[in-house]
Design a protein around this motif. Structure first.
Motif, PDB file in Angstrom:
ATOM      1  N   ARG A   1       0.913  -1.281  -0.162  1.00 44.62           N
ATOM      2  CA  ARG A   1       0.186  -0.097   0.224  1.00 44.62           C
ATOM      3  C   ARG A   1       0.895   0.863   0.354  1.00 44.62           C
ATOM      4  O   ARG A   1       0.063   2.338  -0.544  1.00 44.62           O
ATOM      5  N   ASN A   2       1.436   1.344   1.441  1.00 50.19           N
ATOM      6  CA  ASN A   2       2.942   1.900   1.113  1.00 50.19           C
ATOM      7  C   ASN A   2       3.703   2.651   0.071  1.00 50.19           C
ATOM      8  O   ASN A   2       4.107   3.266  -0.975  1.00 50.19           O
ATOM      9  N   ALA A   3       4.622   1.899  -0.793  1.00 47.47           N
ATOM     10  CA  ALA A   3       5.132   1.657  -2.350  1.00 47.47           C
ATOM     11  C   ALA A   3       4.407   2.018  -3.343  1.00 47.47           C
ATOM     12  O   ALA A   3       4.833   2.162  -4.074  1.00 47.47           O
ATOM     13  N   THR A   4       3.285   1.755  -3.399  1.00 45.36           N
ATOM     14  CA  THR A   4       2.082   2.064  -4.529  1.00 45.36           C
ATOM     15  C   THR A   4       1.204   3.706  -4.435  1.00 45.36           C
ATOM     16  O   THR A   4       0.970   3.448  -5.420  1.00 45.36           O
ATOM     17  N   THR A   5       1.804   3.869  -2.993  1.00 47.06           N
ATOM     18  CA  THR A   5       1.579   5.913  -3.003  1.00 47.06           C
ATOM     19  C   THR A   5       2.088   6.473  -4.314  1.00 47.06           C
ATOM     20  O   THR A   5       3.295   6.577  -4.379  1.00 47.06           O
ATOM     21  N   GLY A   6       0.744   7.161  -4.801  1.00 49.09           N
ATOM     22  CA  GLY A   6       1.549   7.853  -5.478  1.00 49.09           C
ATOM     23  C   GLY A   6       2.602   7.246  -6.780  1.00 49.09           C
ATOM     24  O   GLY A   6       1.633   6.183  -7.851  1.00 49.09           O
ATOM     25  N   CYS A   7       3.180   8.114  -7.887  1.00 49.21           N
ATOM     26  CA  CYS A   7       4.621   7.819  -8.408  1.00 49.21           C
ATOM     27  C   CYS A   7       4.651   6.195  -8.265  1.00 49.21           C
ATOM     28  O   CYS A   7       5.430   5.083  -8.444  1.00 49.21           O
ATOM     29  N   GLY A   8       5.175   6.481  -6.669  1.00 51.83           N
ATOM     30  CA  GLY A   8       6.155   5.080  -6.406  1.00 51.83           C
ATOM     31  C   GLY A   8       6.610   5.402  -4.976  1.00 51.83           C
ATOM     32  O   GLY A   8       7.378   6.889  -4.537  1.00 51.83           O
ATOM     33  N   ARG A   9       6.700   5.055  -4.086  1.00 55.70           N
ATOM     34  CA  ARG A   9       7.586   4.381  -2.792  1.00 55.70           C
ATOM     35  C   ARG A   9       8.325   3.628  -2.405  1.00 55.70           C
ATOM     36  O   ARG A   9       8.546   2.064  -2.840  1.00 55.70           O
ATOM     37  N   ILE A  10       9.737   3.820  -1.037  1.00 57.29           N
ATOM     38  CA  ILE A  10       9.707   2.576  -0.924  1.00 57.29           C
ATOM     39  C   ILE A  10       9.665   1.970   0.379  1.00 57.29           C
ATOM     40  O   ILE A  10       9.841   3.161   1.026  1.00 57.29           O
ATOM     41  N   SER A  11       9.726   0.514   0.164  1.00 56.19           N
ATOM     42  CA  SER A  11       8.712   0.072   1.791  1.00 56.19           C
ATOM     43  C   SER A  11       9.505  -0.429   2.400  1.00 56.19           C
ATOM     44  O   SER A  11      10.174  -1.784   1.500  1.00 56.19           O
ATOM     45  N   THR A  12      10.129  -1.068   3.390  1.00 51.27           N
ATOM     46  CA  THR A  12      10.847  -1.825   4.463  1.00 51.27           C
ATOM     47  C   THR A  12      10.499  -2.514   5.101  1.00 51.27           C
ATOM     48  O   THR A  12       9.890  -1.797   5.925  1.00 51.27           O
ATOM     49  N   MET A  13       9.875  -4.116   4.766  1.00 51.87           N
ATOM     50  CA  MET A  13       9.506  -4.708   6.135  1.00 51.87           C
ATOM     51  C   MET A  13      10.499  -5.794   6.705  1.00 51.87           C
ATOM     52  O   MET A  13      11.258  -6.433   5.860  1.00 51.87           O
ATOM     53  N   ILE A  14      10.773  -6.136   8.030  1.00 52.40           N
ATOM     54  CA  ILE A  14      11.659  -6.762   8.476  1.00 52.40           C
ATOM     55  C   ILE A  14      11.430  -7.494   9.157  1.00 52.40           C
ATOM     56  O   ILE A  14      10.091  -7.360   9.917  1.00 52.40           O
ATOM     57  N   ALA A  15      11.262  -9.051   8.556  1.00 56.44           N
ATOM     58  CA  ALA A  15      11.061 -10.465   9.275  1.00 56.44           C
ATOM     59  C   ALA A  15      12.135 -11.355  10.479  1.00 56.44           C
ATOM     60  O   ALA A  15      12.882 -11.925   9.203  1.00 56.44           O
ATOM     61  N   PRO A  16      11.725 -10.853  11.664  1.00 57.32           N
ATOM     62  CA  PRO A  16      12.925 -11.940  12.217  1.00 57.32           C
ATOM     63  C   PRO A  16      12.223 -13.230  12.088  1.00 57.32           C
ATOM     64  O   PRO A  16      10.792 -13.576  11.458  1.00 57.32           O
ATOM     65  N   THR A  17      13.578 -14.344  12.066  1.00 55.40           N
ATOM     66  CA  THR A  17      13.561 -15.332  11.872  1.00 55.40           C
ATOM     67  C   THR A  17      12.410 -15.977  12.701  1.00 55.40           C
ATOM     68  O   THR A  17      11.274 -17.521  11.443  1.00 55.40           O
ATOM     69  N   ASN A  18      11.641 -16.022  13.506  1.00 52.95           N
ATOM     70  CA  ASN A  18      10.356 -16.575  14.179  1.00 52.95           C
ATOM     71  C   ASN A  18       8.837 -16.691  13.667  1.00 52.95           C
ATOM     72  O   ASN A  18       8.624 -16.880  13.949  1.00 52.95           O
ATOM     73  N   CYS A  19       9.006 -15.824  13.102  1.00 54.85           N
ATOM     74  CA  CYS A  19       8.167 -14.864  12.842  1.00 54.85           C
ATOM     75  C   CYS A  19       7.754 -15.614  11.245  1.00 54.85           C
ATOM     76  O   CYS A  19       6.700 -15.585  10.857  1.00 54.85           O
ATOM     77  N   HIS A  20       8.712 -15.961  10.664  1.00 57.99           N
ATOM     78  CA  HIS A  20       8.476 -16.984   9.200  1.00 57.99           C
ATOM     79  C   HIS A  20       8.110 -18.722  10.109  1.00 57.99           C
ATOM     80  O   HIS A  20       6.825 -18.326   9.442  1.00 57.99           O
ATOM     81  N   TRP A  21       8.701 -18.681  10.683  1.00 58.79           N
ATOM     82  CA  TRP A  21       8.058 -20.374  11.009  1.00 58.79           C
ATOM     83  C   TRP A  21       6.623 -20.612  12.014  1.00 58.79           C
ATOM     84  O   TRP A  21       6.058 -20.903  12.230  1.00 58.79           O
ATOM     85  N   ASP A  22       6.859 -19.148  12.676  1.00 54.00           N
ATOM     86  CA  ASP A  22       5.536 -19.542  13.943  1.00 54.00           C
ATOM     87  C   ASP A  22       3.887 -19.356  13.329  1.00 54.00           C
ATOM     88  O   ASP A  22       3.864 -18.935  11.867  1.00 54.00           O
ATOM     89  N   PRO A  23       2.776 -20.262  14.298  1.00 55.18           N
ATOM     90  CA  PRO A  23       1.492 -20.357  13.227  1.00 55.18           C
ATOM     91  C   PRO A  23       1.124 -18.452  12.789  1.00 55.18           C
ATOM     92  O   PRO A  23       1.076 -18.077  14.005  1.00 55.18           O
ATOM     93  N   ALA A  24       0.496 -19.129  11.828  1.00 54.46           N
ATOM     94  CA  ALA A  24      -0.108 -16.904  11.758  1.00 54.46           C
ATOM     95  C   ALA A  24      -1.714 -16.979  11.007  1.00 54.46           C
ATOM     96  O   ALA A  24      -1.926 -18.197  10.390  1.00 54.46           O
ATOM     97  N   PRO A  25      -2.817 -15.626  11.077  1.00 55.53           N
ATOM     98  CA  PRO A  25      -3.126 -16.361  10.318  1.00 55.53           C
ATOM     99  C   PRO A  25      -3.446 -15.767   8.711  1.00 55.53           C
ATOM    100  O   PRO A  25      -2.414 -14.573   8.222  1.00 55.53           O
ATOM    101  N   ALA A  26      -4.562 -15.484   8.144  1.00 58.97           N
ATOM    102  CA  ALA A  26      -4.137 -15.145   6.985  1.00 58.97           C
ATOM    103  C   ALA A  26      -4.172 -13.644   6.693  1.00 58.97           C
ATOM    104  O   ALA A  26      -4.446 -12.938   7.870  1.00 58.97           O
ATOM    105  N   PRO A  27      -3.763 -13.154   5.681  1.00 58.71           N
ATOM    106  CA  PRO A  27      -3.311 -11.979   5.335  1.00 58.71           C
ATOM    107  C   PRO A  27      -4.809 -11.042   5.483  1.00 58.71           C
ATOM    108  O   PRO A  27      -5.633 -11.634   4.928  1.00 58.71           O
TER     109      PRO A  27
END
Length: 538
Positions: free
Chosen positions: A147-173
């Motif tokens: 959503r933020n990257a596609t604002t106007g002509c474009g922006r830089i979005s950076t998401m940092i993802a620790p590894t435990n957040c990869h493997w732990d159970p999560a709801p659908a987005p």
């Protein structure tokens, strides 16, 4: 569903289908998810500044973001230069940066930053930065990043993802259908003010940047210029501009302060559309920092965050230009060049042989002064200038990304030799992906622009000590061998005839090819101009 799956679903549901990657241990869960599906095309790059530059080139041509996969703080740091360029060019990119498990970070393992966190580093070149705190954040932050990257002509979005957040159970987005932010409209009174300026009889320049330099936006701007007598100008480093035969005629603001001052001398007012006020890239002793004369009024109609198509259409209507016909670039193909190979003769050959619908990526540096005067007469093409933020090394990665976005179009990369060495790893990825890219390495064995800049500060002739920091001829880099070692056929050309033969062969060839073009370059006229116009120090 785990966190990696939730993030992956968020990105793909939002339409992201290409990933430029240099992954490490902390990104393996995402590598695994991509490997299970064909929903995303992964493109391996051998250095992170290639990753970010390729994502930039892709987004310029695909008109949507790719996402990158970068490994912890040091990997992100390697990609900062081309993220800086992309940010200055208003290009949409979504970065996914792996990190140590959140519970392991306090143990200060090797990948942790000495003086802060990855988010601190990312904030310097990102418009939006977030770190997942749990697996439940992964999908939600993925939607927000797009959503933020596609604002106007474009922006830089950076998401940092620790590894435990990869493997732990999560709801659908969350649903990605609502991820597109609302468009920012230019107020009606601003449209009327611009129309009033265009009618006041003063010598006016309509200075375009970002998304105003292509498609319907450029057409509308051309109509406005025709109807009002304004000049159509492009910012010095256009991210993407339609160019060549039949395109709307537009003049690019010169890079060098002295040339720009002469260029703008006649103007009384400048209207900015998705462009910043034109200033000198660097400050010089006792010299102005603004390229505009002090007497020239400038005013911004729209920023890159605005709906530019609506603004320009409304302005065209306000000045009665909706049915006007823009002035268009004609093509007068030059005669075949002969003799010494120069930037000019390279430009002549490009003007003769560049195919219709090509993509030209330009990091020709000082050679561009002469080359562009000829190449603008080519058949119609998209023109991408590589280094909006001044961080050299963007040309080759941009060409890779553009070729991935537009596999049916020929990409020609005009690459200066010194800056090409910043990201020469790109050659491997171009070969690996079998991209239809012709790379012209313009070889003068020097950081030639620095010879020009040295003329501003030195008295007399340069000493060997000075030149030792500017010249690349001991040893001279062999681009043919380098290219062949990474899987791209290559040829050397040192005369105008040899270059034309090689370039014509490359235009007929489907797939990657490199031409090492060793040129004779005389920058003395530019040096003389600068020294003549240089204010006395003191």
């Amino acid at each position: 569903m785990n966190g990696a799956q939730s993030l992956f679903k968020a990105l793909t549901d939002a339409g992201l289908d290409t990933c430029f990657a240099n992954p490490g241990t902390s990104e393996m869960q995402l590598v695994y998810e991509m490997g299970k599906t064909d929903a995303v095309r992964p493109v391996l790059c051998l250095q992170e500044n290639v990753v970010t530059g390729a994502a930039d080139g892709y987004a310029r041509m695909a008109e949507k973001p790719a996402f990158t996969l970068l490994h912890v703080g040091s990997g992100f740091a390697n990609g900062i230069a081309n993220l800086h360029n992309a940010g200055r060019a208003n290009i949409p990119i979504v970065n996914i940066v792996g990190a140590n498990a959140s519970y392991h970070q306090p143990n200060f393992p090797e990948h942790e930053m000495i003086g802060g966190k990855i988010s601190d580093l990312a904030g310097v070149v990102s418009h939006w930065v977030r770190e997942a705190r749990s697996a439940s954040d992964m999908g939600t932050l993925g939607v927000e990043a797009v959503r933020n990257a596609t604002t106007g002509c474009g922006r830089i979005s950076t998401m940092i993802a620790p590894t435990n957040c990869h493997w732990d159970p999560a709801p659908a987005p969350p649903e990605a259908v609502s991820s597109k932010p609302p468009e920012l409209m230019v107020p009606a009174d601003s449209i009327e003010k611009a129309a009033t300026l265009l009618r006041n009889g003063h010598r006016t320049g309509l200075l375009l940047g970002a998304g105003a330099l292509k498609g319907k936006n450029l057409e509308q701007a051309g109509k406005i210029a025709t109807c009002t007598g304004a000049s159509l100008l492009a910012e010095t480093f256009p991210p993407r501009m339609e160019r060549g035969e039949g395109s709307v005629t537009i003049d690019i603001v010169p890079y060098f302060l002295e040339m720009a001052a002469a260029f703008f001398a006649e103007y009384e007012q400048i209207i900015l559309v998705a462009a910043l006020p034109p200033v000198s890239t660097f400050a010089y002793q006792n010299a102005p920092t603004n390229k505009l004369p002090e007497s020239c009024y400038h005013w911004q109609l729209a920023s890159p965050d605005h709906n530019l198509e609506a603004a320009l259409e409304q302005l065209a209507g306000a000045v009665g230009a909706l049915d006007a016909e823009p002035q268009r670039q004609s093509r007068v193909a030059p005669s075949s060049p002969s003799g010494t190979l120069t930037a000019g003769t390279i430009g002549q050959t490009v003007a003769i042989s560049l195919p219709e619908g090509s993509i030209m990526v330009d990091e020709s540096a000082t050679a561009g002064l002469e080359l562009s005067a000829h190449s603008v007469m080519s058949r119609r093409h998209d023109y991408l200038y590589a280094v909006q933020g001044g961080a050299i090394g963007g040309g080759l990665p941009l060409a890779l990304g553009a070729a991935i976005a537009c596999p049916d179009r020929k990409v020609v990369c005009l690459q200066a030799d010194g800056s090409g060495m910043y990201t020469n790893q790109t050659l491997w990825s171009i070969a690996h992906e079998n991209c239809d890219v012709t790379i012209v390495v313009i070889k003068n064995n020097a950081y030639a622009v620095l010879n020009v800049e040295l003329a501003r500060v030195r008295e007399g002739e340069p000493t060997p000590g000075m030149l030792s920091m500017l010249e690349l001829d001991e040893p001279s880099i062999d681009w043919v061998k380098m290219s062949e070692s990474m899987g791209i056929p290559a040829i050397a050309a040192a005369s105008a005839e040899a270059f034309q033969e090689a370039f014509e062969r490359a235009m007929e060839h489907k797939g990657p090819m490199l031409i090492e073009a060793t040129i004779s370059q005389d920058l003395q006229p530019v040096v003389d101009l600068i020294r003549q116009m240089r204010p006395e120090a003191g």
